[in-house]
Design a protein around this motif. Structure first.
Motif, PDB file in Angstrom:
ATOM      1  N   ALA A  59       0.828  -1.207   0.000  1.00 30.12           N
ATOM      2  CA  ALA A  59       0.000   0.000   0.000  1.00 30.12           C
ATOM      3  C   ALA A  59       0.864   1.258   0.000  1.00 30.12           C
ATOM      4  O   ALA A  59       0.596   2.207   0.736  1.00 30.12           O
ATOM      5  CB  ALA A  59      -0.971  -0.003   1.178  1.00 30.12           C
ATOM      6  N   GLY A  60       1.876   1.269  -0.874  1.00 31.59           N
ATOM      7  CA  GLY A  60       2.861   2.345  -0.868  1.00 31.59           C
ATOM      8  C   GLY A  60       2.301   3.730  -1.035  1.00 31.59           C
ATOM      9  O   GLY A  60       2.812   4.690  -0.451  1.00 31.59           O
ATOM     10  N   LEU A  61       1.243   3.892  -1.840  1.00 29.31           N
ATOM     11  CA  LEU A  61       0.638   5.202  -2.046  1.00 29.31           C
ATOM     12  C   LEU A  61      -0.776   5.253  -1.491  1.00 29.31           C
ATOM     13  O   LEU A  61      -1.477   6.247  -1.698  1.00 29.31           O
ATOM     14  CB  LEU A  61       0.637   5.562  -3.537  1.00 29.31           C
ATOM     15  N   ALA A  62      -1.198   4.228  -0.760  1.00 23.71           N
ATOM     16  CA  ALA A  62      -2.538   4.208  -0.178  1.00 23.71           C
ATOM     17  C   ALA A  62      -2.455   4.411   1.332  1.00 23.71           C
ATOM     18  O   ALA A  62      -2.735   5.490   1.850  1.00 23.71           O
ATOM     19  CB  ALA A  62      -3.234   2.898  -0.524  1.00 23.71           C
ATOM     20  N   SER A  66      -6.286  -2.260   1.852  1.00 20.78           N
ATOM     21  CA  SER A  66      -6.355  -1.997   3.291  1.00 20.78           C
ATOM     22  C   SER A  66      -5.564  -2.914   4.202  1.00 20.78           C
ATOM     23  O   SER A  66      -5.486  -2.674   5.393  1.00 20.78           O
ATOM     24  CB  SER A  66      -7.817  -2.045   3.751  1.00 20.78           C
ATOM     25  N   PHE A  67      -4.980  -3.988   3.703  1.00 17.33           N
ATOM     26  CA  PHE A  67      -4.458  -5.008   4.607  1.00 17.33           C
ATOM     27  C   PHE A  67      -3.341  -4.500   5.515  1.00 17.33           C
ATOM     28  O   PHE A  67      -3.138  -5.031   6.603  1.00 17.33           O
ATOM     29  CB  PHE A  67      -3.967  -6.218   3.801  1.00 17.33           C
ATOM     30  N   LEU A  68      -2.638  -3.476   5.104  1.00 14.43           N
ATOM     31  CA  LEU A  68      -1.592  -2.922   5.962  1.00 14.43           C
ATOM     32  C   LEU A  68      -2.197  -2.327   7.230  1.00 14.43           C
ATOM     33  O   LEU A  68      -1.584  -2.354   8.292  1.00 14.43           O
ATOM     34  CB  LEU A  68      -0.801  -1.847   5.205  1.00 14.43           C
ATOM     35  N   ALA A  69      -3.418  -1.812   7.141  1.00 19.12           N
ATOM     36  CA  ALA A  69      -4.070  -1.226   8.305  1.00 19.12           C
ATOM     37  C   ALA A  69      -5.045  -2.199   8.958  1.00 19.12           C
ATOM     38  O   ALA A  69      -5.029  -2.397  10.173  1.00 19.12           O
ATOM     39  CB  ALA A  69      -4.803   0.053   7.914  1.00 19.12           C
ATOM     40  N   PHE A  70      -5.916  -2.812   8.145  1.00 20.59           N
ATOM     41  CA  PHE A  70      -6.948  -3.698   8.675  1.00 20.59           C
ATOM     42  C   PHE A  70      -7.000  -4.956   7.820  1.00 20.59           C
ATOM     43  O   PHE A  70      -7.343  -4.892   6.644  1.00 20.59           O
ATOM     44  CB  PHE A  70      -8.309  -2.992   8.674  1.00 20.59           C
ATOM     45  N   PHE A  71      -6.619  -6.081   8.426  1.00 18.04           N
ATOM     46  CA  PHE A  71      -6.629  -7.355   7.713  1.00 18.04           C
ATOM     47  C   PHE A  71      -8.020  -7.956   7.887  1.00 18.04           C
ATOM     48  O   PHE A  71      -8.308  -8.647   8.868  1.00 18.04           O
ATOM     49  CB  PHE A  71      -5.548  -8.287   8.260  1.00 18.04           C
ATOM     50  N   ALA A  72      -8.884  -7.652   6.922  1.00 19.98           N
ATOM     51  CA  ALA A  72     -10.306  -7.938   7.084  1.00 19.98           C
ATOM     52  C   ALA A  72     -10.611  -9.416   7.241  1.00 19.98           C
ATOM     53  O   ALA A  72     -11.526  -9.791   7.981  1.00 19.98           O
ATOM     54  CB  ALA A  72     -11.074  -7.375   5.879  1.00 19.98           C
ATOM     55  N   THR A  73      -9.863 -10.281   6.566  1.00 17.52           N
ATOM     56  CA  THR A  73     -10.211 -11.704   6.581  1.00 17.52           C
ATOM     57  C   THR A  73     -10.011 -12.350   7.938  1.00 17.52           C
ATOM     58  O   THR A  73     -10.603 -13.386   8.215  1.00 17.52           O
ATOM     59  CB  THR A  73      -9.381 -12.456   5.520  1.00 17.52           C
ATOM     60  N   ASN A  74      -9.150 -11.768   8.800  1.00 15.21           N
ATOM     61  CA  ASN A  74      -9.039 -12.321  10.154  1.00 15.21           C
ATOM     62  C   ASN A  74      -9.236 -11.259  11.225  1.00 15.21           C
ATOM     63  O   ASN A  74      -8.885 -11.460  12.380  1.00 15.21           O
ATOM     64  CB  ASN A  74      -7.706 -13.056  10.351  1.00 15.21           C
ATOM     65  N   ASN A  75      -9.812 -10.109  10.799  1.00 12.46           N
ATOM     66  CA  ASN A  75     -10.236  -9.070  11.740  1.00 12.46           C
ATOM     67  C   ASN A  75      -9.077  -8.554  12.605  1.00 12.46           C
ATOM     68  O   ASN A  75      -9.242  -8.299  13.801  1.00 12.46           O
ATOM     69  CB  ASN A  75     -11.365  -9.590  12.633  1.00 12.46           C
ATOM     70  N   ARG A  76      -7.917  -8.375  12.003  1.00 13.58           N
ATOM     71  CA  ARG A  76      -6.758  -7.861  12.736  1.00 13.58           C
ATOM     72  C   ARG A  76      -6.460  -6.433  12.280  1.00 13.58           C
ATOM     73  O   ARG A  76      -6.522  -6.136  11.084  1.00 13.58           O
ATOM     74  CB  ARG A  76      -5.525  -8.735  12.496  1.00 13.58           C
ATOM     75  N   SER A  77      -6.106  -5.597  13.231  1.00 12.85           N
ATOM     76  CA  SER A  77      -5.747  -4.213  12.922  1.00 12.85           C
ATOM     77  C   SER A  77      -4.260  -4.020  13.172  1.00 12.85           C
ATOM     78  O   SER A  77      -3.809  -3.915  14.323  1.00 12.85           O
ATOM     79  CB  SER A  77      -6.540  -3.240  13.807  1.00 12.85           C
ATOM     80  N   TYR A  78      -3.489  -3.988  12.095  1.00 13.82           N
ATOM     81  CA  TYR A  78      -2.053  -3.814  12.229  1.00 13.82           C
ATOM     82  C   TYR A  78      -1.693  -2.373  12.608  1.00 13.82           C
ATOM     83  O   TYR A  78      -0.800  -2.131  13.398  1.00 13.82           O
ATOM     84  CB  TYR A  78      -1.348  -4.192  10.927  1.00 13.82           C
ATOM     85  N   PHE A  79      -2.401  -1.436  12.001  1.00 11.90           N
ATOM     86  CA  PHE A  79      -2.229  -0.024  12.329  1.00 11.90           C
ATOM     87  C   PHE A  79      -3.611   0.570  12.552  1.00 11.90           C
ATOM     88  O   PHE A  79      -4.515   0.367  11.749  1.00 11.90           O
ATOM     89  CB  PHE A  79      -1.500   0.727  11.207  1.00 11.90           C
ATOM     90  N   ARG A  80      -3.772   1.321  13.646  1.00 12.31           N
ATOM     91  CA  ARG A  80      -5.058   1.925  13.988  1.00 12.31           C
ATOM     92  C   ARG A  80      -4.959   3.449  13.981  1.00 12.31           C
ATOM     93  O   ARG A  80      -3.860   4.008  14.127  1.00 12.31           O
ATOM     94  CB  ARG A  80      -5.526   1.453  15.375  1.00 12.31           C
ATOM     95  N   PRO A  81      -6.094   4.139  13.851  1.00 13.80           N
ATOM     96  CA  PRO A  81      -6.074   5.601  13.887  1.00 13.80           C
ATOM     97  C   PRO A  81      -5.632   6.110  15.254  1.00 13.80           C
ATOM     98  O   PRO A  81      -6.073   5.617  16.301  1.00 13.80           O
ATOM     99  CB  PRO A  81      -7.533   5.982  13.616  1.00 13.80           C
ATOM    100  N   ALA A  82      -4.750   7.101  15.246  1.00 13.49           N
ATOM    101  CA  ALA A  82      -4.348   7.747  16.491  1.00 13.49           C
ATOM    102  C   ALA A  82      -5.568   8.368  17.161  1.00 13.49           C
ATOM    103  O   ALA A  82      -6.552   8.728  16.492  1.00 13.49           O
ATOM    104  CB  ALA A  82      -3.296   8.819  16.203  1.00 13.49           C
ATOM    105  N   LEU A  83      -5.526   8.515  18.460  1.00 14.06           N
ATOM    106  CA  LEU A  83      -6.668   9.062  19.196  1.00 14.06           C
ATOM    107  C   LEU A  83      -6.941  10.506  18.812  1.00 14.06           C
ATOM    108  O   LEU A  83      -8.060  10.999  19.010  1.00 14.06           O
ATOM    109  CB  LEU A  83      -6.423   8.950  20.699  1.00 14.06           C
ATOM    110  N   GLU A  84      -5.949  11.183  18.268  1.00 15.73           N
ATOM    111  CA  GLU A  84      -6.157  12.550  17.806  1.00 15.73           C
ATOM    112  C   GLU A  84      -7.019  12.602  16.549  1.00 15.73           C
ATOM    113  O   GLU A  84      -7.542  13.658  16.199  1.00 15.73           O
ATOM    114  CB  GLU A  84      -4.810  13.230  17.548  1.00 15.73           C
TER     115      GLU A  84
END
Length: 504
Positions: A73-76, A304-322
């Motif tokens: 996801a280099g530009l996503a 999206s898999f770099l942030a949210f791996f939908a097939t196993n419901n894992r979040s590798y990177f999440r939105p900061a609280l800000e």
């Protein structure tokens, strides 16, 4: 020209498959009807249009807008990982950790992959531009314009995306800052060793391609996205206006950015102001204000898999609280904003940061959570926000006009929003915050900070968990990590690709 490393690995399989449109909502078939390699050339205009489809298909690469196995996801997604928008969770498998922690080096393979992904798109566009005039007649002139115009736009787009990572600054007139090679020919010779051009020459080439696309796509046989109901998989005239506005903003050509954005707004879809349509833009249920999306059909992964791996419901990177929180009452995006429901979900709640949401805007289509979603590379809101910033940053600022555009976006997105009247630095900062809201997970934040010479300051989630070191919570404007190095793989293949000064 293309680099030797790319030729060695890809010359004869550069274009694996170019395919025809099969139905209204499917852009690239899984079973190709026409294949092309570096030896077999297209023999008519129809085949050349299939080659053009192949250029679009290459935007789906894992290191361009696509993502596979929790990386890419280099530009996503990557520009958000590199910035203050996303933080690494304990669910990761160290995918892209060196990138997020600014520990990438001259031997980092992911940087080479991003470089090669961009030039692969460019190479296919160059085949189209090499051959289109061979098959152009007075009778099919408008068809040729449609194909040729898209190829110019694609070539400019890919060069610009590479430029954003590899140029040390975005000075429009610099004759000393090095951009990259601007590739305008398709070659398979391993002897080709192109040199890096200055920013000035590189910008000249980008604007030449953009202007050519603008002229050509204004005189075509049909709308490039004719027949598509809820997707916009090809770059038409509105996309070219947006691209020109985007590049002009980076170049500091504010009058040009205003003019291009105004031309784009005149023909782009209206801003979306309701939840159902806005959600539908990301789930392929509604076109909304999409100007151009990168199409991922069934079996073609997604962004999206770099942030949210939908097939196993894992979040590798999440939105900061800000950015946003589960409560929806703090952060830039709150629960009265249609972006909140479209971008985030409270799934697989974390223990280390229990207030954190997941970035699920690319979860899937038709209610299926499999990560197979399209990437919205261009939408109408960007035209308004580019124009607002250009008005505010002009040598003679036009704050009232900038505020008009900013209020238009906020009114469309936020329930009960009351127009504001900001000026000066407060207005510029408000526009930057609005860009952060609008484009989270859409590949802008890192570059927005870089082009405005701001310090990157990560928020309260930095350093949590332990694999996100606290000494990587900020990046000053002079830090070398704002720019990718030319990797050893690339310089070994082509010694003419000299290293960026900050990495020597």
């Amino acid at each position: 020209m293309i680099t030797k490393i790319f030729k060695r690995t890809s010359a004869l399989v550069l274009i694996a498959a170019f395919t025809l449109q099969s139905c209204q909502d499917s852009f690239v078939n899984l079973a190709p009807e026409f294949t092309l390699d570096a030896v077999n050339n297209p023999s008519n205009m129809g085949q050349l249009e299939q080659v053009l489809d192949g250029a679009y298909a290459n935007f789906r690469a894992n290191d361009y807008y696509g993502s596979g196995s929790g990386t890419g996801a280099g530009l996503a997604i990557m520009p958000d990982v590199l910035s203050d928008n996303l933080y690494e969770t304990i669910q990761t498998l160290a995918n892209s950790r060196d990138m997020s922690n600014f520990q990438f080096q001259q031997n980092t393979a992911q940087i080479t992959n991003i470089y090669n992904a961009g030039y692969k798109v460019i190479s296919v566009a160059n085949i189209v531009l090499r051959d289109v005039d061979k098959f152009t007649t007075p009778a099919n002139k408008k068809t040729a314009n449609r194909i040729k115009g898209q190829a110019h736009a694609i070539r400019a787009m890919a060069h610009f995306d590479l430029f954003r990572y590899f140029a040390e600054n975005y000075d429009r007139n610099s004759t000393t800052t090095l951009a990259l090679n601007y590739s305008k020919t398709f070659e398979i010779s391993s002897d080709a060793k192109p040199v890096r051009l200055s920013n000035k020459v590189y910008y000249d080439e980008m604007f030449a391609d953009i202007n050519a696309a603008q002229t050509l796509l204004a005189d075509v046989d049909k709308n490039v996205n004719q027949g598509f109901a809820v997707i916009r998989p090809k770059m038409g005239l509105a996309a070219v206006h947006l691209l020109k506005a985007r590049v002009s903003l980076y170049a500091g050509l504010y009058a040009d950015a205003i003019a291009a954005a105004t031309a784009g707004i005149a023909i782009a879809p209206a801003l979306v102001n309701n939840q159902t349509t806005f959600n539908g833009m990301y789930s392929e249920a509604a076109a909304g204000e999409i100007i151009w999306n990168v199409q991922f059909d069934a079996g073609q992964s997604g962004p999206s898999f770099l942030a949210f791996f939908a097939t196993n419901n894992r979040s590798y990177f999440r939105p900061a609280l800000e950015i946003a929180t589960i409560a929806g009452t703090t952060g830039l995006i709150r629960s009265n904003d249609i972006r909140y429901g479209a971008y985030f979900a409270n799934v697989n709640r974390t223990t280390e940061v229990p207030q954190a949401l997941a970035l699920t805007k690319y979860r899937g289509k038709g209610g299926v959570s499999n990560g197979n979603a399209n990437f919205i590379a261009m939408k109408t809101a960007e035209l308004y926000l580019i124009r607002a910033e250009a008005y505010a940053r002009s040598s003679s600022p036009q704050d009232a006009l900038a505020m008009r555009d900013l209020n238009a976006v906020r009114t469309a997105r936020i329930s009960g929003y009351v127009n504001e009247d900001l000026t000066g630095a407060t207005l510029v900062n408000a526009i930057a915050d609005e860009r952060r809201r609008e484009f989270v997970g859409e590949g802008h934040r890192f570059f927005d900070l870089k082009r405005t010479s701001r310090t990157l300051q990560r928020g309260s989630t930095c350093g949590i968990p332990a694999q996100s070191p606290v000494d990587k919570c900020s990046l000053t404007p002079t830090s070398r990590e704002w720019t990718f190095p030319i990797t050893e793989t690339l310089t070994n293949a082509n010694p003419n690709l000299v290293q960026n000064p900050s990495w020597k």
